[in-house]
Structures are given as structure tokens and as C-alpha cells.
Design an enzyme around this catalytic site. Structure first.
Site, PDB file in Angstrom:
ATOM      1  CB  ILE A  18      -1.000   0.021   1.183  1.00 55.82           C
ATOM      2  CG1 ILE A  18      -0.287  -0.243   2.521  1.00 55.82           C
ATOM      3  CG2 ILE A  18      -2.122  -0.980   0.969  1.00 55.82           C
ATOM      4  CD1 ILE A  18      -1.193  -0.124   3.743  1.00 55.82           C
ATOM      5  N   GLY A  19       2.161   1.113   0.103  1.00 50.09           N
ATOM      6  CA  GLY A  19       2.996   2.312   0.087  1.00 50.09           C
ATOM      7  C   GLY A  19       4.467   1.979  -0.095  1.00 50.09           C
ATOM      8  N   GLY A  24      11.561   1.894   2.629  1.00 48.26           N
ATOM      9  CA  GLY A  24      11.153   0.537   2.283  1.00 48.26           C
ATOM     10  C   GLY A  24       9.708   0.522   1.818  1.00 48.26           C
ATOM     11  CB  THR A  25       7.377  -1.841   0.867  1.00 52.95           C
ATOM     12  OG1 THR A  25       7.763  -3.018   1.612  1.00 52.95           O
ATOM     13  CG2 THR A  25       8.205  -1.752  -0.385  1.00 52.95           C
ATOM     14  CB  VAL A  26       3.534   0.550   4.099  1.00 49.59           C
ATOM     15  CG1 VAL A  26       2.451   0.233   5.136  1.00 49.59           C
ATOM     16  CG2 VAL A  26       4.511   1.574   4.664  1.00 49.59           C
ATOM     17  CE  LYS A  41       7.570   3.617   8.132  1.00 44.04           C
ATOM     18  NZ  LYS A  41       7.308   4.802   8.983  1.00 44.04           N
ATOM     19  CG  ASP A 131       7.905  14.360   8.341  1.00 44.26           C
ATOM     20  OD1 ASP A 131       7.850  15.439   7.687  1.00 44.26           O
ATOM     21  OD2 ASP A 131       8.125  13.257   7.811  1.00 44.26           O
TER      22      ASP A 131
END
Length: 288
Positions: A18-19, A24-26, A41, A131
Site C-alpha cells: 500500500i505504500g 522501504g515498503t508498507v 512497515k 514531520d
């Protein structure tokens, strides 16, 4: 122990990515035993900076549980990756909503109230997020709104009650960060003021400018202006001014902003559900 024993690949069944980001990736997964949806994550530990961000994120999430913060579930070490298991937010990000739809003032007020509740909680625990931007505000189809991504967060202490390192995402960073002054939790309030402009106009101010130019514009021009202020209510304009006060001492706190008439007039979060569903429909239509 910052990570749990055991094999997460046996515990969770991955469904889709999904991301993706520099870290890295989710992916979205389900816990095999319960069917509960989670987000995982996966962060590469080959870069040293990633390791610091991961440890920071775990410590901050573990120690701070609140209805307006994404919930930490567990963490694991898998080969050269750290897997961070969190609750899955099925409504995507506020960034998606801003990009796909137009938000009404009542919806902007509802999102503002929920985010400020999360910030008020963090700041009461002496944590600065550092952030805040629309990408890091996640939504549920039930209308829930939660702050996410605590990798850059800072825990203040009695010995270190301010920070001075320049971290964050340029377009959302407060002027005191650019000028190198020691700063406190109110940098998050400035960032949220920029999110307010995003919700009104569809993008943060100076989006097409380079980071260096944005720093100069914020440092010299001060508070960014709405492009069409007359189209917004006086309450919304005043709320944004209270967030985007260049003098940190005069900038309102999250606690004060929760009492602002623009925020107290907000609708229930369930009013956000149609907006989130419309966003998902637009994104699905474009995919096919």
C-alpha cells in the site's frame, strides 16, 4: 526488547503493498489467527540512518497510546529488515483526500480537531512529531483521523527542553527551524497550519519551488497567504493565522487551538466518511 521473538511471516498473511518510500515498503496484511487487518512497515536496516529512525519510531509509538495516534502492534527483525506492525487505517491518507476531492470547511474543522487532539497529547508528553504533513495523517472509513510516522519525533527532557536539528519536510517546516533557533513543540503547530492551507487549496504554499527557495520565502515573507482568502470564513482565516504565527511564543498551542471557534464548531468525525469513500472511488476508477 525492542523486537519480538517469533516468525511474523507465519503470524501474518500479506495481501497487498500500500505504500513505498525511501525507508522501504508498507503492506496490508491480516493476522492469520484472528483475521484482524494490520499494516506492516518494512524498513531496510542496511542504512544506518534507517536504524535510528526505526528505534525512535518504536520507542515513541510504544510509549504513547492515544485515540488520535496510529496504534503500534508489534515489531520483528526479519533478515536485514525491521518489520513494524501497526493498526491498518482503511481510509488511506489525508493527502489522498486533498488530491482527489474538495474539502468543505466543516470537514477541515473535523480533521483539525482530531489532529490537534493527537498533538495536544504528544506535546503533553513532551514529544515533538517534527514531520506533520497530509501524507502522515491517516484516516479510517469510520471517519477516524490519526497521526502516523514517528520516525523523526523527538522526546524532550528536563535537560533538553528544546531541539535545534533541522529535520522535517521543507514545505511544512517552521521558520525557527530554518533560522537554526532552538525550538519546541510549536513547530508541529506551524506544520499543521500548512496542512490547513493544503486542505483549503489542494497543496502547500510554494509547492513548485525548490527547498532553498521555500526556506527564503518563509524566512522573508513570513506567514503564507491564502490565494483566495475571501472564499473562506473569517473563523478559518483566523485559525490559520493562529497556527502560522512566525513568532513561536505568539503561536497558539494545540490546547489553545482546540478552543478556537473554528475547531469547536466542527462536525462529528462520521461526517468525513462520505469524503473518504468518494476519494477511494476516484482512485479505484483511475486504476481501471
Amino acid at each position: 526488547m525492542l523486537v519480538s521473538e517469533g516468525d511474523p511471516e507465519a503470524k501474518y498473511t500479506e495481501l497487498e503493498t500500500i505504500g513505498r518510500g525511501g525507508f522501504g515498503t508498507v503492506c496490508m496484511a491480516v493476522e492469520t489467527a484472528t483475521g484482524e487487518e494490520v499494516a506492516i512497515k518494512k524498513i531496510s536496516l542496511l542504512e544506518e540512518s534507517n536504524s535510528e529512525v526505526c528505534l525512535n519510531e518504536i520507542q515513541i509509538m510504544r510509549g504513547n497510546k492515544n485515540a488520535n495516534l496510529v496504534t503500534f502492534v508489534d515489531s520483528y527483525l526479519v533478515d536485514e529488515e525491521l518489520w513494524l506492525v501497526m493498526e491498518y487505517m482503511d481510509g488511506g491518507s489525508l493527502h489522498d483526500v486533498i488530491r482527489e476531492t474538495h474539502m468543505a470547511e466543516g470537514e477541515i474543522a473535523a480533521v483539525s480537531r482530531e489532529c490537534l487532539q493527537g498533538l495536544d497529547f504528544l506535546h503533553s508528553k513532551q514529544v515533538i512529531h517534527r514531520d506533520i504533513k497530509s501524507h502522515n495523517i491517516l484516516l479510517g472509513l469510520d471517519g477516524s483521523v490519526k497521526l502516523a510516522d514517528f520516525g523523526l519525533a523527538a522526546q524532550l527532557t528536563a535537560e533538553q527542553s528544546k531541539r535545534s536539528s533541522a529535520v522535517g519536510t521543507t514545505h511544512w517546516m517552521a521558520p525557527e527551524i530554518f533560522t537554526g533557533k532552538p525550538y519546541g513543540p510549536k513547530v508541529d503547530i506551524w506544520s499543521f497550519g500548512i496542512v490547513g492551507i493544503e486542505m483549503v487549496e489542494g497543496a502547500p504554499p510554494y509547492l513548485m519551488n525548490t527547498s532553498r527557495t521555500v526556506q527564503q520565502l518563509i524566512s522573508t515573507r513570513g506567514t503564507p497567504k491564502l490565494q483566495k482568502p475571501r472564499q473562506q470564513s473569517a473563523w478559518l482565516r483566523d485559525f490559520l493565522c493562529c497556527c502560522l504565527e512566525t513568532d513561536e511564543d505568539r503561536r497558539w498551542s494545540a490546547q489553545e487551538l482546540l478552543q478556537h471557534p473554528f475547531v469547536t464548531s466542527a462536525k462529528p468525525t462520521s461526517s468525513l466518511t462520505p469524503l473518504i469513500m468518494a476519494t477511494q472511488q476516484f482512485m479505484a476508477d483511475r486504476r481501471y
